[in-house]
Structure formats: structure tokens, C-alpha cells
Design an enzyme around this catalytic site. Structure first.
Site, PDB file in Angstrom:
ATOM      1  N   GLN A  54      -5.664  -2.331   9.598  1.00 33.91           N
ATOM      2  CA  GLN A  54      -5.144  -3.664   8.736  1.00 33.91           C
ATOM      3  C   GLN A  54      -5.744  -4.894   9.666  1.00 33.91           C
ATOM      4  OE1 GLN A  54      -3.588  -3.676   5.894  1.00 33.91           O
ATOM      5  NE2 GLN A  54      -3.848  -5.966   5.756  1.00 33.91           N
ATOM      6  N   LYS A  61       0.828  -1.230   0.033  1.00 35.57           N
ATOM      7  CA  LYS A  61       0.102   0.054  -0.064  1.00 35.57           C
ATOM      8  C   LYS A  61       1.079   1.167  -0.057  1.00 35.57           C
ATOM      9  CE  LYS A  61      -3.841  -2.180   2.041  1.00 35.57           C
ATOM     10  NZ  LYS A  61      -4.463  -2.932   3.304  1.00 35.57           N
ATOM     11  N   ASP A  69     -12.342   1.220   2.465  1.00 34.14           N
ATOM     12  CA  ASP A  69     -12.555  -0.048   2.155  1.00 34.14           C
ATOM     13  C   ASP A  69     -13.930  -0.835   2.186  1.00 34.14           C
ATOM     14  OD1 ASP A  69     -10.451  -1.778   1.349  1.00 34.14           O
ATOM     15  OD2 ASP A  69      -9.664  -1.873   3.517  1.00 34.14           O
TER      16      ASP A  69
END
Ligand code: NDP
Length: 285
Positions: free
Chosen positions: A94, A50, A117
Site C-alpha cells: 500500500q 480491500k 496492480d
């Protein structure tokens, strides 16, 4: 007719170029922050990627590393602090989190407008009620969006098609099925309790495998007209990356297919950048 390879790596590189150009034209610097708790080795790879992606397109990227012992309260405070920053548009915690932290509580604490997300229940709700909702959903789930984008960019229409999605997770299968319904496809969602998976697959115009079982989709299960999208990420005995589809045996037998690696994976990463940009653009208004 030769099988079309749906080249996710090439598409992702096109998208990154488009993003780079767009932020230059707009004179903005989208920011993505990733909070990592503990030291899960797989997470470390994802987070590193990322960072690399953000750097490539000129985004601000921040990685916040917290020790395994971090309490839920401390993590929530961190989420709130990072989410409050104007230069951070997308915020990711995460997964997986250490067991002593409640994942749902943490994901719900990411403000809806920075949820890059689409994990927030309100955003998921918007996705499911898209046609009626008055607040538009800015950032759809990255992997599902990646699948749609691959089909769009190869000019493969979904309208009226019979699509079988294998996998019913909240992250991939379920939202993807809904997004495909919105494109006027007829969608079946199959899962581990589905009887006669083959019976569904053989009829399908488009198959999406999002399962996590190596080579589940075999040559005899699919029709030559099928477009096959492989979301799966598995490792074989030698540590080689393989998908949920028996690629070697299908690659000359179907209309189009994504390779693994080089298919949905790089496109998911590109969609995360695209979502961050979308949020940054919306924040200017
Ligand atoms: P989950 O484990 O959450 O879901 C897997 C789904 O597959 C479940 O619905 C399960 O059914 C179903 N399933 C399991 N075994 C079978 C079977 N034998 N036949 C039919 N269905 C079965 O996984 P995710 O959705 O999170 O991920 C799926 C795969 O995609 C994984 O390999 C993951 O690594 C990969 N992935 C890839 C991404 C990318 O960027 N390319 C991003 C996200 C995930 P049931 O519900 O009954 O248990």
C-alpha cells in the site's frame, strides 16, 4: 434525450456476483495480500475496503501491518516471504510508504506474476507493447481497467472516437490512453501544461478526468454528445467526496456520465478482485 448515469456501483456488484460464481465453479480460492507500513489514515480506509471486498466474494485476504520504523530491507524481506506463498496470488504494498523507503525499489520487488496492480515495469512494458508481446499481460492497472470496463458494459464503443484523457500519471492517465489506443480510439492526453484544455474537451466524444482538481471540467467545456468519466477523488470543505467534474451542472447536459461517489471508485475495487482471480486462474496452468 436523458443523460445516462454510468452506475459503477451496480456494475461492481454484478462483477462480484460473476466472480463468486466463477470461483465456486472452478473450486479455487484466490488470495490477496496487502502490506501496510505505518499508519496513514487514508491507506487504512483503502486496505479495510480491500479486505471487505475479498470477504464478500470468498477470497483469502491477508493484511500485514508493519510499523512506521520498518527498514527497506525488512520490507523487502516481507515482500519476498509473502510473494513466495502459493495461496497468495496478488500482492500489494500500500502506498504511500514512509519517506525513508524507496518506493520504486519495493514495487519492483513484487514478482511480475503477482503484481495485481500493474506497477511492475515489465508489466507496464507489456501493456505498452501489447500487440507484439508474446507473454500476455494478465493484470492491467485497476483504475484504467475500470474505465474501460464501464464503457464496455454500457456498450459505448471507443473505435474511431476522439478521447481526451486529462492526467498523465503512470497509474491512471498514461496506461489508460494506451489501452484506449488499442481499442482504435484517437487519444489526446492533457495535463497541467496543456494550452486551451477547453479546445480539446469540446471536441471530445469521450472525456476521462484523472486529475485531482475538484470540478475542473465545467459545463461550457463539453459537448452534449460527450461521455464523461470522472476518476477524481477529492473532498470539499465539508469533507464530502467530489470528483474532477462539475457533476451537478453536467449531469443533464451530456450523453452519459459517472457519478462520484458510485462511478469509477467501486469499479476499481472490482477490477482488483478480477485481476486477483485472473492471476489465480493463470497459476493453475
Ligand atoms: P496525479 O497527481 O499523479 O496526476 C494528476 C495529473 O493531472 C497530472 O498529470 C497533472 O499534470 C494533471 N493536472 C493537474 N492539474 C491540472 C489542471 N489544472 N489541468 C489539467 N491537468 C492537470 O494523480 P493520479 O493520476 O494518481 O490520480 C488522479 C485523480 O484520480 C486523483 O483525484 C486521485 O485521487 C484519483 N484516483 C482515483 C482512483 C479511483 O479508484 N477512482 C484511483 C486512482 C486515482 P502534470 O503531469 O503536468 O503535473
Amino acid at each position: 434525450v436523458a443523460t445516462i448515469t454510468l452506475d459503477g456501483k451496480k456494475l461492481a456488484s454484478d462483477i462480484k456476483n460473476e466472480i463468486r460464481r466463477e470461483i465456486q465453479e472452478l473450486g479455487i480460492k484466490p488470495g490477496l495480500a496487502v502490506i501496510v507500513v505505518g499508519d496513514d489514515p487514508a491507506s487504512a480506509v483503502y486496505v479495510r475496503n480491500k479486505g471487505k471486498d475479498c470477504h464478500e466474494v470468498g477470497f483469502l485476504h491477508e493484511e500485514i501491518k508493519l510499523p512506521h520504523e520498518t527498514t527497506e530491507k525488512e520490507l523487502l524481506e516481507c515482500v519476498s516471504r509473502i510473494a513466495g506463498r502459493d495461496d497468495i496470488h496478488g500482492l500489494i504494498v500500500q502506498l504511500p510508504l514512509p519517506r525513508h523507503i524507496n518506493e520504486h525499489v519495493v514495487l519492483n520487488a513484487i514478482p511480475q506474476h503477482k503484481d495485481v496492480d500493474c506497477f511492475h515495469p515489465t508489466n507496464m512494458g507489456l501493456l505498452f507493447t501489447k500487440k507484439k508481446a508474446d507473454i500476455p499481460l494478465i493484470a492491467p492497472p485497476c483504475t484504467a481497467a475500470a474505465v474501460i470496463e464501464i464503457l464496455d458494459r454500457y456498450g459505448i464503443s471507443m473505435a474511431g472516437k476522439y478521447i481526451v484523457v486529462i492526467g498523465r500519471s503512470n497509474i491512471v492517465g498514461k496506461p489508460l490512453a494506451v489501452m484506449m489506443l488499442d481499442r482504435d480510439a484517437t487519444v489526446s492526453i492533457c495535463h497541467s501544461k496543456t494550452r486551451d484544455l477547453e479546445k480539446h474537451l469540446i471536441e471530445a466524444d469521450i472525456i476521462v478526468a484523472a486529475v485531482g482538481v475538484p470540478k475542473l471540467v465545467k459545463e461550457y467545456m463539453v459537448s452534449p454528445k460527450a461521455v464523461v468519466i470522472d476518476v477524481g477523488i477529492n473532498r470539499d470543505a465539508d469533507g464530502k467526496l467530489i470528483g474532477d467534474v462539475d457533476y451537478e451542472h453536467l449531469k443533464d447536459k451530456v450523453h452519459a456520465i459517472t457519478p462520484v461517489p458510485g462511478g469509477v471508485g467501486p469499479m476499481t475495487r472490482a477490477m482488483l478482485l478480477k485481476n486477483t482471480l485472473k492471476i489465480a486462474k493463470a497459476a493453475r496452468k
